[in-house]
Design an enzyme around this catalytic site. Structure first.
Site, mmCIF file in Angstrom:
data_model
loop_
_atom_site.group_PDB
_atom_site.id
_atom_site.type_symbol
_atom_site.label_atom_id
_atom_site.label_comp_id
_atom_site.label_asym_id
_atom_site.label_seq_id
_atom_site.Cartn_x
_atom_site.Cartn_y
_atom_site.Cartn_z
ATOM 1 N N GLU A 52 55.926 58.673 -8.702
ATOM 2 C CA GLU A 52 56.403 59.203 -7.425
ATOM 3 C C GLU A 52 57.195 60.505 -7.611
ATOM 4 O O GLU A 52 57.083 61.419 -6.804
ATOM 5 C CB GLU A 52 57.243 58.160 -6.696
ATOM 6 C CG GLU A 52 56.444 56.974 -6.179
ATOM 7 C CD GLU A 52 55.386 57.365 -5.158
ATOM 8 O OE1 GLU A 52 55.515 58.439 -4.528
ATOM 9 O OE2 GLU A 52 54.419 56.608 -4.992
ATOM 10 N N GLN A 57 55.230 67.254 -4.198
ATOM 11 C CA GLN A 57 54.749 68.633 -4.110
ATOM 12 C C GLN A 57 53.635 68.932 -5.125
ATOM 13 O O GLN A 57 53.357 70.100 -5.411
ATOM 14 C CB GLN A 57 55.894 69.624 -4.323
ATOM 15 C CG GLN A 57 57.092 69.428 -3.422
ATOM 16 C CD GLN A 57 56.803 69.807 -1.979
ATOM 17 O OE1 GLN A 57 56.018 70.718 -1.722
ATOM 18 N NE2 GLN A 57 57.430 69.132 -1.050
ATOM 19 N N GLY A 96 55.835 72.282 -12.682
ATOM 20 C CA GLY A 96 56.550 72.939 -11.584
ATOM 21 C C GLY A 96 57.700 72.128 -11.017
ATOM 22 O O GLY A 96 57.914 70.971 -11.385
ATOM 23 N N TYR A 97 58.453 72.776 -10.123
ATOM 24 C CA TYR A 97 59.597 72.130 -9.462
ATOM 25 C C TYR A 97 60.480 71.440 -10.518
ATOM 26 O O TYR A 97 60.636 70.225 -10.547
ATOM 27 C CB TYR A 97 59.132 71.125 -8.406
ATOM 28 C CG TYR A 97 58.317 71.768 -7.309
ATOM 29 C CD1 TYR A 97 58.932 72.337 -6.203
ATOM 30 C CD2 TYR A 97 56.932 71.838 -7.408
ATOM 31 C CE1 TYR A 97 58.192 72.955 -5.207
ATOM 32 C CE2 TYR A 97 56.174 72.453 -6.416
ATOM 33 C CZ TYR A 97 56.818 73.013 -5.319
ATOM 34 O OH TYR A 97 56.075 73.626 -4.346
ATOM 35 N N TYR A 135 62.380 58.873 0.554
ATOM 36 C CA TYR A 135 60.957 58.593 0.354
ATOM 37 C C TYR A 135 60.724 57.854 -0.961
ATOM 38 O O TYR A 135 60.035 56.817 -1.007
ATOM 39 C CB TYR A 135 60.108 59.867 0.376
ATOM 40 C CG TYR A 135 58.726 59.592 -0.165
ATOM 41 C CD1 TYR A 135 57.786 58.954 0.621
ATOM 42 C CD2 TYR A 135 58.403 59.875 -1.494
ATOM 43 C CE1 TYR A 135 56.530 58.613 0.117
ATOM 44 C CE2 TYR A 135 57.164 59.545 -2.002
ATOM 45 C CZ TYR A 135 56.232 58.914 -1.198
ATOM 46 O OH TYR A 135 55.001 58.575 -1.714
ATOM 47 N N ASP A 153 54.576 59.826 3.358
ATOM 48 C CA ASP A 153 54.371 61.122 2.713
ATOM 49 C C ASP A 153 53.474 61.964 3.603
ATOM 50 O O ASP A 153 53.210 61.614 4.762
ATOM 51 C CB ASP A 153 53.786 60.948 1.310
ATOM 52 C CG ASP A 153 52.342 60.422 1.321
ATOM 53 O OD1 ASP A 153 51.830 60.049 2.407
ATOM 54 O OD2 ASP A 153 51.729 60.388 0.240
ATOM 55 N N CYS A 205 40.946 60.446 5.738
ATOM 56 C CA CYS A 205 41.609 61.220 6.800
ATOM 57 C C CYS A 205 42.201 62.494 6.192
ATOM 58 O O CYS A 205 43.410 62.748 6.254
ATOM 59 C CB CYS A 205 42.697 60.357 7.445
ATOM 60 S SG CYS A 205 43.297 60.996 9.030
ATOM 61 N N CYS A 221 41.696 54.876 16.672
ATOM 62 C CA CYS A 221 42.257 56.221 16.515
ATOM 63 C C CYS A 221 42.159 57.018 17.821
ATOM 64 O O CYS A 221 41.060 57.331 18.299
ATOM 65 C CB CYS A 221 41.529 56.958 15.400
ATOM 66 S SG CYS A 221 42.159 58.629 15.108
#
Length: 355
Positions: A52, A57, A96-97, A135, A153, A205, A221
């Site tokens: 997680e 991102q 990254g991040y 989250y 998310d 989706c 839906c």
């Protein structure tokens, strides 16, 4: 609609999705399959938490190899807690991040030192860990411990916006979409359900060209019924990203060693090794060479995009003698240097010297 009827409908929708998930769940290195889970296999909270953090991102495709490398090298949270900071930051390079890597270590050490190497099994206990936000806490609580927490998310937001034909734009609509998701959360299989909604958003989706004909929720839906699914979720206009400029100094010693410096723990690329450089700003950068040398400016720039700005780095190179001492940074011997340990933007600058 009568409240009881609504609850019955929501329960039926969750059951429909879980039936679909039992057949179509993605195989992921951190996941316990629905069949294995039904047979009594429990997810490892460490692996769930690790995945997680890495997936924030970042795409599943990009994360898989990093996850496998990390969990092979540090198979338990206590192993990770005992790791050297520099080793973890180097292993994270390219994902990254980088604040996530620093928080990963802080959290691992908190679990090891304060919880005996065992993750808390409540939402509140998970939320109290360093670097664990709402989250991540909900995801670990649901997936690892089967608690009926609502996990939302980007995939889930998209599914809920379409399911309810919600046209309020993100991020304003986040509380509304979370409420929709909470109403559907399975009480019987919350871990599988959380992953099922994410899989539905990732494989059916999808942001563009959703495969509505294959969707287990198609008949429920509202967006599909009204033909608005391609418009959703609505998003507020993004602000234009500014462009910042800087200079990267790539210094090679005659024996093949490279001059590197570790960036401050706070800020972008915090704690990572990189090339000495100037400040990054929207103005022309001031020259700030880390060592006395004859500098050559390359014709090409290293370009990279961060979350909030574009960066264009002028790359200057120099070759220096053995006795030359830098004003900042340290030389890394040629046999130890690995460009793969550098952040992506630093690797881009290095690639310009070898191209």
């Amino acid at each position: 609609m009568i409240k009881g009827m609504s609850a019955t409908r929501d329960t039926a929708q969750a059951a429909d999705l879980l039936t679909w998930y039992d057949r179509h769940a993605r195989e992921l290195p951190w996941r316990v399959s629905p069949a294995a889970r039904a047979a009594g296999v429990r997810p490892d909270p460490y692996r769930v938490w690790m995945s997680e953090i890495m997936l924030q991102q970042t795409t599943v495709a990009a994360v898989k190899s990093y996850f496998e490398a990390f969990t092979t090298r540090w198979p338990t949270v206590s192993d990770l807690a005992a790791a050297e900071d520099a080793d973890v930051m180097a292993a994270w390079a390219g994902l990254g991040y980088y604040a996530r890597a620093r928080n990963l270590l802080k959290c691992a050490r908190a679990v090891a030192d304060e919880h005996g190497g065992v993750f808390p099994q409540t939402l509140e206990g998970l939320r109290a860990l360093p670097g664990v936000g709402p989250y991540t806490a909900a995801a670990v609580a649901a997936i690892a411990f089967d608690l009926p927490e609502t996990v939302v998310d980007g995939n889930v937001e998209r599914v809920m916006a379409r399911l309810h034909d919600e046209h309020m734009p993100l991020p304003q609509s986040k509380p509304v979409l979370t409420g929709y998701a909470a109403a559907l959360t399975s009480q019987g299989r919350p871990g599988d359900y959380a992953q099922a909604v994410m899989d539905l958003g990732a494989t059916i989706c999808t942001p563009r060209n959703p495969a509505c004909g294959l969707c287990p929720w198609r008949t429920a839906c509202a967006a599909w019924d009204r033909g608005t699914q391609a418009e959703l979720p609505k998003k507020a206009p993004k602000k234009r990203k500014p462009t910042r400029h800087g200079i990267a100094y790539l210094v090679k010693r005659v024996d093949g060693a490279w001059l590197l410096e570790r960036r401050p723990d706070s800020g972008l690329l915090g704690g990572m090794l990189g090339w000495p450089g100037s400040d990054w700003s929207e103005e022309a950068p001031a020259d700030a060479p880390p060592i006395r040398a004859e500098w050559k400016t390359l014709n090409a720039e290293a370009r990279h995009t961060f979350t909030h700005f574009h960066l264009r780095l002028t790359v200057k190179t120099a070759l220096v003698p053995m006795e030359r001492r830098p004003e900042r940074g340290e030389f890394v011997e040629a046999e130890v240097f690995d460009a793969g340990d550098l952040p992506t933007v630093m690797r881009k600058a290095f690639a310009l010297t070898t191209g």
